[in-house]
Scaffold this motif. Structure first.
Motif: not given
Length: 421
Positions: A329-336, A244-255
């Protein structure tokens, strides 16, 4: 974030062809410069490496050009006043500010390693042609020894120091120099940061390999295996948390990295207010101690510190603006942003499915580059429009938060004055 999504669609409709043209020009120039650096490096290794950062600079120039085009369609960023400088100077300032975060992100994503690999492939090809020609002509085809200029060596450190010093001199005397020297400053900044990031990346890889080879890591691995062997749910929980930590980092760091890069570039091209923060007590104490030094020492140390901090101040400002936006806002942006990544994968699968199976030698070796280039030509304009629109909405949120803070401060002051009366 809904407003940012609508603005993204409008930006793509208004500036889509220009964004595609900028990105395509940057990619083509990036490829040409790598090939040219490899050709030169086959003759003089040090000169080839000195030219290699120009390929990264080509990508950055294309990115800044795309953001400049999008700025006219942004309601909040477009309404901000511009510094009293010529357009070319504002553009070079944006480039200088964006080099450090862009090169760091470029290296973290593995693009820098890909460029180095392409450079050495081209260099080997040209060197093989040189050896073959020299052998046919009866000459000496032995390759001259060349130092490892992409690792820790005297040559690398010398290039970094010289480039940094020349860049520092430009920053100190830029008002007395012609405007064309700003382009040389952009190249020098790219050169020393590129080589520094390359050296640091290699040292971190060596450190990681050294740590993995230590006996202590073997003991930790055996300890984990013994604990999870006795209690299976503990092992499953451990693996789940790590995943979970690894996938969360992959999803959030780039955006978030892209949002910071856009914030840095826009922050240098417009007059953007800085969010207020409380200075830590330790920092205030160090500042008081600094003022006790002689005036000449303060001046020299202050120049060095301002030159060093100027590269990180725009990044810190962008992070502060992201902080004021809030987690929703940050969560919605990461999702987009993740939805754009999904669209990229879907396009890749869809194109391959639509083309169907073909022979590798007769089709894919000839057409794969054109086919794979079509995907980023579609995705990158969408990504840039989304990030620019999100940053524009972020600036609007920061402005509202700042005005509400000012109103609350004014009301408290008025209450205090009325109470005193």
């Amino acid at each position: 974030m809904i407003a940012a999504g609508k603005r993204t669609v409008r930006l793509l409709g208004a500036y889509g062809p220009l964004l595609v043209a900028c990105y395509l020009a940057g990619m083509l120039l990036h490829h040409v410069l790598i090939q040219f650096a490899g050709f030169v490096g086959a003759w003089v290794a040090e000169l080839g490496v000195v030219l290699l950062p120009l390929a990264v600079l080509a990508r950055l120039v294309a990115l800044v050009a795309m953001l400049v085009i999008l700025r006219d369609g942004l309601s909040n960023v477009g309404a901000l006043p511009e510094p009293g400088k010529r357009p070319i100077r504002r553009f070079t300032d944006a480039l200088l500010a964006g080099i450090l975060p862009f090169v760091a992100f470029y290296a973290a994503r593995g693009y820098l390693a890909d460029d180095v690999t392409s450079y050495f492939h081209r260099r080997l090809e040209v060197r093989a042609d040189i050896v073959f020609t020299s052998t046919v002509d009866g000459g000496d085809a032995t390759e001259p020894p060349s130092p490892e200029v992409l690792g820790v060596s005297f040559t690398t450190i010398a290039i970094i120091v010289v480039a940094y010093c020349l860049r520092w001199l430009w920053g100190r005397y830029q008002d007395r120099l012609p405007g064309g020297f700003a382009l040389a400053a952009v190249y020098l900044e790219t050169l020393w940061i590129y080589l520094s990031v390359t050296v640091v990346s290699r040292q971190l890889e060596s450190l990681a390999a050294w740590v993995d080879s230590r006996q202590a890591m073997v003991w930790l691995s055996d300890l984990r295996a013994s604990l999870t062997g006795w209690l299976a749910p503990l092992g499953a929980t451990w693996d789940t948390v790590v995943l979970v930590i690894g996938e969360a980092a992959k999803v959030t760091i780039a955006p978030l990295a892209w949002l910071a890069i856009v914030g840095v570039i826009y922050g240098r091209s417009v007059q953007l207010a800085t969010p207020q923060i409380t200075v830590p007590t330790r920092a205030a104490h160090l500042e008081r101690r600094f003022k006790l030094l002689p005036a000449q020492v303060q001046s020299r140390l202050g120049d060095l510190w301002r030159d060093f901090a100027s590269r990180f101040t725009p990044i810190w400002k962008a992070v502060l603006h992201m902080r004021t936006a809030g987690p929703a806002f940050i969560g919605a942006y990461v999702l987009a942003f993740t939805a754009v990544l999904f669209l990229e994968g879907a396009l890749r699968v869809g194109i391959f499915r639509a083309l169907g199976p073909h022979d590798i030698n007769s089709f894919w070796l000839l057409a794969d580059s054109m086919i794979l280039l079509a995907i980023p030509l579609i995705i990158e304009p969408i990504r840039m429009a989304l990030v620019a629109s999100s940053y524009d909405e972020l600036i609007g949120i920061s402005a509202k938060a700042g005005s509400s803070d000012d109103d609350s401060t004014a009301s408290e002051s008025s209450r205090a004055s009325s109470g005193t009366t």
